[in-house]
Design a protein around this motif. Structure first.
Motif, mmCIF file in Angstrom:
data_model
loop_
_atom_site.group_PDB
_atom_site.id
_atom_site.type_symbol
_atom_site.label_atom_id
_atom_site.label_comp_id
_atom_site.label_asym_id
_atom_site.label_seq_id
_atom_site.Cartn_x
_atom_site.Cartn_y
_atom_site.Cartn_z
ATOM 1 N N ASP A 191 117.946 -74.492 78.220
ATOM 2 C CA ASP A 191 116.885 -73.482 78.250
ATOM 3 C C ASP A 191 117.071 -72.422 77.167
ATOM 4 O O ASP A 191 116.332 -71.447 77.111
ATOM 5 C CB ASP A 191 116.795 -72.843 79.633
ATOM 6 N N GLY A 192 118.078 -72.592 76.318
ATOM 7 C CA GLY A 192 118.329 -71.642 75.234
ATOM 8 C C GLY A 192 119.158 -70.441 75.643
ATOM 9 O O GLY A 192 119.458 -69.591 74.815
ATOM 10 N N ALA A 193 119.535 -70.348 76.907
ATOM 11 C CA ALA A 193 120.336 -69.231 77.392
ATOM 12 C C ALA A 193 121.792 -69.654 77.507
ATOM 13 O O ALA A 193 122.121 -70.841 77.494
ATOM 14 C CB ALA A 193 119.822 -68.760 78.757
ATOM 15 N N LEU A 194 122.663 -68.674 77.631
ATOM 16 C CA LEU A 194 124.070 -68.928 77.934
ATOM 17 C C LEU A 194 124.274 -68.620 79.413
ATOM 18 O O LEU A 194 123.847 -67.571 79.907
ATOM 19 C CB LEU A 194 124.978 -68.034 77.088
ATOM 20 N N TRP A 195 124.925 -69.539 80.129
ATOM 21 C CA TRP A 195 125.153 -69.395 81.566
ATOM 22 C C TRP A 195 126.644 -69.232 81.807
ATOM 23 O O TRP A 195 127.459 -69.956 81.234
ATOM 24 C CB TRP A 195 124.635 -70.633 82.299
ATOM 25 N N PHE A 196 126.993 -68.291 82.706
ATOM 26 C CA PHE A 196 128.385 -67.993 83.004
ATOM 27 C C PHE A 196 128.618 -68.047 84.512
ATOM 28 O O PHE A 196 128.147 -67.164 85.237
ATOM 29 C CB PHE A 196 128.762 -66.586 82.501
#
Length: 167
Positions: free
Chosen positions: A2-7
């Motif tokens: 989705d183009g985001a960074l997930w943490f």
């Protein structure tokens, strides 16, 4: 994807949106967003675009920015400590747990795998496939491998065992 960074963290799931934003936006997902447990151990984007999140007390799916517990109606224990999530080439979902069981979903029911099904005990923290047809499971007790086709056959009900071996 989705183009985001997930943490994944022990204080919730965080998403950092940076594309198309004047400034990066950080969003935290927690209990208010449907997560019964904010201690996130694993996340996995599935082939169809769904996001699964494994916590120390269950498996969740994101739907419209909200999380719902999944699997309990199909045989997955609701309070499992999920340590890893992997999707096999044919679409089955494998979930490793701290309780040294692996759970496999082939579309209808979750199947628990352990020594009685040919998979050595191991609290799996990482899963990967190789180019020779094996699924590798790394965990506290060591590394296990089993043929990917065994999981496919198990999910289709053609067998009740996999040929897992501790390496």
């Amino acid at each position: 994807p989705d183009g985001a960074l997930w943490f994944p963290t022990t204080a919730g799931l965080f998403r950092l949106d940076h594309e198309g934003q004047p400034a990066p936006q950080l969003h935290r997902y927690g209990k208010a967003d449907g997560l019964g447990d904010e201690r996130i151990r694993a996340i996995r984007w599935l082939f169809d675009g769904r996001l699964l999140v494994g916590t120390e007390s269950g498996l969740y799916e994101m739907r419209d920015e909200h999380f719902q517990r999944v699997g309990a109606d199909a045989g997955l224990p609701p309070d499992i400590d999920v340590t890893t999530i992997h999707q096999l080439p044919a679409g089955e979902i494998a979930v490793g747990t701290f309780s040294e069981q692996l759970f496999l979903f082939g579309g209808r029911r979750w199947i628990a795998l352990g020594p009685d099904q040919g998979l050595p005990r191991n609290a799996t923290f990482f899963m990967a496939e190789d180019d020779r047809g094996y699924l590798w499971l790394a965990g506290i007790r060591g590394i296990v491998r089993a043929p990917v086709k065994d999981f496919d056959r198990l999910a289709r009900g053609e067998t009740d065992r996999v040929r897992g071996e501790m390496i």
